[in-house]
Design a protein around this motif. Structure first.
Motif, PDB file in Angstrom:
ATOM      1  N   SER A 118      29.465  25.600  41.487  1.00 52.05           N
ATOM      2  CA  SER A 118      29.157  26.506  42.593  1.00 52.05           C
ATOM      3  C   SER A 118      30.092  27.709  42.633  1.00 52.05           C
ATOM      4  N   ALA A 119      31.354  27.540  42.288  1.00 50.69           N
ATOM      5  CA  ALA A 119      32.300  28.663  42.320  1.00 50.69           C
ATOM      6  C   ALA A 119      31.936  29.706  41.266  1.00 50.69           C
ATOM      7  N   SER A 120      31.623  29.267  40.045  1.00 48.41           N
ATOM      8  CA  SER A 120      31.255  30.235  39.015  1.00 48.41           C
ATOM      9  C   SER A 120      29.898  30.869  39.329  1.00 48.41           C
ATOM     10  N   PHE A 121      28.993  30.114  39.958  1.00 47.75           N
ATOM     11  CA  PHE A 121      27.708  30.684  40.354  1.00 47.75           C
ATOM     12  C   PHE A 121      27.903  31.768  41.414  1.00 47.75           C
ATOM     13  N   GLU A 122      28.732  31.507  42.418  1.00 50.02           N
ATOM     14  CA  GLU A 122      28.980  32.503  43.472  1.00 50.02           C
ATOM     15  C   GLU A 122      29.632  33.758  42.904  1.00 50.02           C
ATOM     16  N   THR A 123      30.593  33.559  42.015  1.00 47.16           N
ATOM     17  CA  THR A 123      31.262  34.703  41.383  1.00 47.16           C
ATOM     18  C   THR A 123      30.270  35.492  40.534  1.00 47.16           C
ATOM     19  N   TRP A 124      29.488  34.778  39.736  1.00 48.30           N
ATOM     20  CA  TRP A 124      28.474  35.425  38.896  1.00 48.30           C
ATOM     21  C   TRP A 124      27.477  36.205  39.750  1.00 48.30           C
ATOM     22  N   ALA A 125      26.995  35.586  40.827  1.00 49.68           N
ATOM     23  CA  ALA A 125      26.008  36.233  41.692  1.00 49.68           C
ATOM     24  C   ALA A 125      26.591  37.493  42.335  1.00 49.68           C
ATOM     25  N   PHE A 126      27.820  37.408  42.832  1.00 48.30           N
ATOM     26  CA  PHE A 126      28.446  38.573  43.451  1.00 48.30           C
ATOM     27  C   PHE A 126      28.621  39.686  42.427  1.00 48.30           C
ATOM     28  N   TYR A 127      29.160  39.347  41.264  1.00 45.24           N
ATOM     29  CA  TYR A 127      29.391  40.333  40.209  1.00 45.24           C
ATOM     30  C   TYR A 127      28.074  40.988  39.783  1.00 45.24           C
ATOM     31  N   THR A 128      27.053  40.172  39.544  1.00 41.98           N
ATOM     32  CA  THR A 128      25.760  40.685  39.103  1.00 41.98           C
ATOM     33  C   THR A 128      25.149  41.599  40.157  1.00 41.98           C
ATOM     34  N   ASP A 129      25.189  41.161  41.418  1.00 40.22           N
ATOM     35  CA  ASP A 129      24.561  41.924  42.495  1.00 40.22           C
ATOM     36  C   ASP A 129      25.358  43.155  42.912  1.00 40.22           C
ATOM     37  N   HIS A 130      26.670  43.019  43.026  1.00 44.07           N
ATOM     38  CA  HIS A 130      27.480  44.093  43.607  1.00 44.07           C
ATOM     39  C   HIS A 130      28.133  45.028  42.592  1.00 44.07           C
ATOM     40  N   VAL A 131      28.501  44.510  41.446  1.00 39.08           N
ATOM     41  CA  VAL A 131      29.192  45.349  40.462  1.00 39.08           C
ATOM     42  C   VAL A 131      28.209  45.992  39.486  1.00 39.08           C
ATOM     43  N   MET A 132      27.338  45.186  38.901  1.00 35.86           N
ATOM     44  CA  MET A 132      26.450  45.710  37.866  1.00 35.86           C
ATOM     45  C   MET A 132      25.083  46.145  38.391  1.00 35.86           C
ATOM     46  N   GLY A 133      24.589  45.501  39.450  1.00 37.40           N
ATOM     47  CA  GLY A 133      23.224  45.749  39.868  1.00 37.40           C
ATOM     48  C   GLY A 133      23.030  46.621  41.087  1.00 37.40           C
ATOM     49  N   ALA A 134      24.038  46.765  41.915  1.00 35.12           N
ATOM     50  CA  ALA A 134      23.874  47.516  43.160  1.00 35.12           C
ATOM     51  C   ALA A 134      23.706  49.008  42.890  1.00 35.12           C
ATOM     52  N   PRO A 135      22.742  49.641  43.553  1.00 34.20           N
ATOM     53  CA  PRO A 135      22.551  51.083  43.360  1.00 34.20           C
ATOM     54  C   PRO A 135      23.783  51.899  43.742  1.00 34.20           C
ATOM     55  N   ASP A 136      24.594  51.381  44.641  1.00 36.64           N
ATOM     56  CA  ASP A 136      25.818  52.088  45.042  1.00 36.64           C
ATOM     57  C   ASP A 136      27.065  51.370  44.529  1.00 36.64           C
ATOM     58  N   GLY A 137      26.894  50.538  43.515  1.00 30.84           N
ATOM     59  CA  GLY A 137      28.016  49.785  42.958  1.00 30.84           C
ATOM     60  C   GLY A 137      28.787  50.565  41.909  1.00 30.84           C
ATOM     61  N   PRO A 138      29.864  49.974  41.416  1.00 28.85           N
ATOM     62  CA  PRO A 138      30.740  50.648  40.448  1.00 28.85           C
ATOM     63  C   PRO A 138      30.054  51.073  39.157  1.00 28.85           C
ATOM     64  N   PHE A 139      29.188  50.216  38.600  1.00 26.71           N
ATOM     65  CA  PHE A 139      28.540  50.580  37.343  1.00 26.71           C
ATOM     66  C   PHE A 139      27.625  51.783  37.525  1.00 26.71           C
ATOM     67  N   GLN A 140      26.840  51.788  38.591  1.00 24.40           N
ATOM     68  CA  GLN A 140      25.963  52.932  38.864  1.00 24.40           C
ATOM     69  C   GLN A 140      26.776  54.194  39.148  1.00 24.40           C
ATOM     70  N   ALA A 141      27.929  54.033  39.788  1.00 23.09           N
ATOM     71  CA  ALA A 141      28.793  55.188  40.048  1.00 23.09           C
ATOM     72  C   ALA A 141      29.279  55.797  38.737  1.00 23.09           C
ATOM     73  N   LEU A 142      29.632  54.948  37.778  1.00 24.34           N
ATOM     74  CA  LEU A 142      30.063  55.455  36.471  1.00 24.34           C
ATOM     75  C   LEU A 142      28.913  56.144  35.735  1.00 24.34           C
ATOM     76  N   LEU A 143      27.712  55.586  35.841  1.00 21.33           N
ATOM     77  CA  LEU A 143      26.554  56.233  35.216  1.00 21.33           C
ATOM     78  C   LEU A 143      26.260  57.581  35.868  1.00 21.33           C
ATOM     79  N   ALA A 144      26.402  57.646  37.194  1.00 18.37           N
ATOM     80  CA  ALA A 144      26.190  58.917  37.902  1.00 18.37           C
ATOM     81  C   ALA A 144      27.255  59.932  37.506  1.00 18.37           C
ATOM     82  N   TYR A 145      28.496  59.473  37.342  1.00 20.97           N
ATOM     83  CA  TYR A 145      29.586  60.348  36.900  1.00 20.97           C
ATOM     84  C   TYR A 145      29.274  60.920  35.516  1.00 20.97           C
ATOM     85  N   GLU A 146      28.802  60.070  34.625  1.00 20.83           N
ATOM     86  CA  GLU A 146      28.439  60.537  33.289  1.00 20.83           C
ATOM     87  C   GLU A 146      27.322  61.580  33.376  1.00 20.83           C
ATOM     88  N   ALA A 147      26.315  61.320  34.199  1.00 18.90           N
ATOM     89  CA  ALA A 147      25.202  62.264  34.348  1.00 18.90           C
ATOM     90  C   ALA A 147      25.688  63.600  34.900  1.00 18.90           C
TER      91      ALA A 147
END
Length: 114
Positions: free
Chosen positions: A54-83
């Motif tokens: 459950s701990a790795s699932f919660e961490t994975w879910a948060f990371y996937t949803d908030h870091v890599m998948g969120a439209p206003d998350g860090p990964f999207q911010a870096l892509l917007a910066y590149e653009a």
């Protein structure tokens, strides 16, 4: 979810002789950033929780949803910066061409009189 902050466009005034140096700095930043983003696209996504508990699932879910998948998350911010950097670089190329054209036209018109 709140809307992302949108800032008004800013005006950047650059001496014509400095355009090449500014474009070079933007290119250098893109040359460093773009490969990292490529790696992030292919290697930063975690396909599944690493332990299945459950701990790795919660961490994975948060990371996937908030870091890599969120439209206003860090990964999207870096892509917007590149653009934005690409747009700045492309506009600087256009400005340099306009500047060079204007200088050439001016030299043609007034060169023989100077």
């Amino acid at each position: 979810m709140t809307d992302p902050v949108v800032y008004p466009p800013a005006t950047l005034r650059v001496d014509g002789d400095s355009l090449a140096a500014l474009r070079s700095a933007v290119e250098s930043t893109l040359n460093e950033l773009t490969p990292h983003l490529g790696l992030m696209r292919t290697e930063a996504h975690m396909p599944e929780p690493w332990l299945g508990d459950s701990a790795s699932f919660e961490t994975w879910a948060f990371y996937t949803d908030h870091v890599m998948g969120a439209p206003d998350g860090p990964f999207q911010a870096l892509l917007a910066y590149e653009a934005q950097l690409v747009a700045v670089r492309d506009r600087l190329v256009e400005i340099q061409a306009e500047y060079d054209r204007t200088e050439s036209d001016t030299a043609s018109l007034f060169g023989s009189r100077l």
